[in-house]
Design a protein around this motif. Structure first.
Motif, short mmCIF file in Angstrom:
data_model
loop_
_atom_site.label_atom_id
_atom_site.label_comp_id
_atom_site.label_asym_id
_atom_site.label_seq_id
_atom_site.Cartn_x
_atom_site.Cartn_y
_atom_site.Cartn_z
N LEU A 312 -1.70 -66.25 45.57
CA LEU A 312 -1.12 -66.20 44.23
C LEU A 312 -0.32 -64.91 44.04
O LEU A 312 0.78 -64.93 43.47
CB LEU A 312 -2.22 -66.31 43.18
N ALA A 313 -0.90 -63.79 44.52
CA ALA A 313 -0.20 -62.51 44.38
C ALA A 313 1.12 -62.52 45.17
O ALA A 313 2.15 -62.02 44.70
CB ALA A 313 -1.10 -61.37 44.86
N ARG A 315 2.95 -65.18 45.95
CA ARG A 315 3.91 -66.05 45.29
C ARG A 315 4.54 -65.34 44.09
O ARG A 315 5.75 -65.46 43.83
CB ARG A 315 3.24 -67.34 44.84
N LYS A 316 3.72 -64.64 43.32
CA LYS A 316 4.26 -63.90 42.17
C LYS A 316 5.26 -62.83 42.62
O LYS A 316 6.30 -62.64 41.99
CB LYS A 316 3.11 -63.25 41.40
N VAL A 319 8.55 -64.51 43.71
CA VAL A 319 9.33 -64.91 42.53
C VAL A 319 10.00 -63.71 41.89
O VAL A 319 11.18 -63.76 41.51
CB VAL A 319 8.41 -65.64 41.53
N ALA A 320 9.24 -62.62 41.75
CA ALA A 320 9.80 -61.41 41.13
C ALA A 320 10.95 -60.85 41.97
O ALA A 320 12.01 -60.48 41.44
CB ALA A 320 8.70 -60.37 40.94
#
Length: 367
Positions: A312-313, A315-316, A319-320
């Motif tokens: 999850l980290a 992927r975030k 995206v950023a």
């Protein structure tokens, strides 16, 4: 093989449990056996309960089997979801819904077996209730016939009284003309003179009326007695036809009601027994200490949770980063004169097409 089956019943991870000690495997086999035998008891008790309802052994066994499988699956699910983390309060909260359900199931299941255990006493109570119902039924049905029969009996009494009165009148006339003949009353002249003949004529007329009245009233009385006999026969038939309903007053609800009239202490202890049986899988899991299997399972879950958090980290972060790159690209494109001219040309073409389309629509409307 039996141990593997009971481990399956416990809902534990069999592959993970194989890496644990024999003692740990035996513990979960014991928990699984508790789950299994609880389901068996639920099957037996529910089958008997349903047999009292359907009075059909095949239907009772079929639905009892479904009930047993439902309890088995429910216990297995709850036992497998209670995680041993060393926090008894949290584990107990997880088990509360099943404990509440166990109380309800224990009440439902214990009642049929109580009815079987106390069958003789229940039959005695039902017999007394049936006798009371029979008497009450006769009294209730009699209310429909008694007034009619009473009225008919009163009519018969009136007809008989009418005959009796006429007999008294005739006997009085008889005494009068006899006394006249003997000279003891009336003219007090001995012999059968004109007065005697007159009084004898009155008596004979009254006697003839009496005979006619007896004949007429006898026919009426016979008819009324026939009506009374018919009403009594109809009443007896109605009572006889309604009796099977009373004789069949031994269904599940009637037996439960009869059971409630017996002393409550034996029933209460039977209820406690089934409550203990129903809650035994949960109690066994709650009382079981945290072992090797629980530690390894917690480790696997921790590894999985860490891996998911990392994904999850990442992927975030992707995206950023992608957003920042795109922002920078579009900032650079703002200064490109060639791109500006191209977009301006396309915008002009689009405006021309919109104007032409609007003109065509307006022209058609004028024709």
């Amino acid at each position: 093989m039996i141990q593997n089956f009971f481990i399956l019943c416990s809902g534990a991870d069999s592959e993970l449990l194989k890496t644990c000690s024999k003692g740990e495997q035996n513990k979960y086999a014991g928990i699984g056996a508790t789950v299994f035998f609880t389901a068996v008891m639920a099957f037996i008790a529910s089958s008997y309960a349903l047999y009292t309802v359907f009075d059909n052994v095949y239907a009772a066994v079929f639905f009892g089997l479904i009930w047993g499988l439902l309890i088995f699956n429910l216990d297995r699910f709850i036992v497998s979801t209670i995680k041993k983390r060393g926090n008894f309060g949290q584990e107990f909260l997880q088990a509360v819904p099943r404990i509440v359900l166990a109380v309800i199931i224990a009440i439902v299941i214990s009642k049929p077996l109580e009815m079987k255990i106390f069958e003789k006493e229940i039959n005695q109570v039902l017999l007394e209730q049936k006798n009371d119902l029979t008497l009450a039924n006769k009294d209730q049905l009699a209310l429909q016939y008694t007034p009619k029969i009473t009225q008919l009996n009163n009519d018969i009494t009136d007809l008989k009284s009418e005959i009796t009165e006429k007999e008294k009148e005739t006997n009085t006339l008889y005494d009068i003309y006899i006394n006249e003949a003997e000279g003891t009353a009336g003219t007090k002249l001995l012999g059968k003179g004109p007065v005697y003949a007159e009084k004898r004529e009155k008596h004979d007329a009254a006697l003839a009326e009496l005979q006619a009245l007896k004949t007429t009233n006898a026919e009426k009385i016979t008819d009324l007695e026939a009506q009374i006999t018919a009403l009594n026969t109809e009443y007896a038939d109605v009572v006889k036809n309604s009796q099977p309903v009373i004789d069949g007053f031994d269904g599940l609800m009637a037996r439960i009601t009869a059971l409630d009239e017996l002393p409550w202490i034996p029933s209460f202890f039977i209820f406690l027994l089934f409550l203990a049986i129903e809650t035994s899988p949960i109690i066994a899991k709650l009382l079981a200490p945290k072992g090797e299997y629980d530690i390894k399972l917690e480790e696997e879950e921790s590894v999985l949770a860490t891996w998911v958090a990392q994904k999850l980290a990442q992927r975030k972060l992707i995206v950023a980063t992608d957003g920042e790159i795109n922002q920078k690209i579009y900032e650079d494109l703002k200064g490109e004169e060639e791109l500006y001219g191209y977009k301006k040309k396309k915008a002009e073409e689009l405006l021309r097409l919109q104007a032409d389309s609007f003109h065509n629509v307006q022209t058609k409307g004028l024709k």
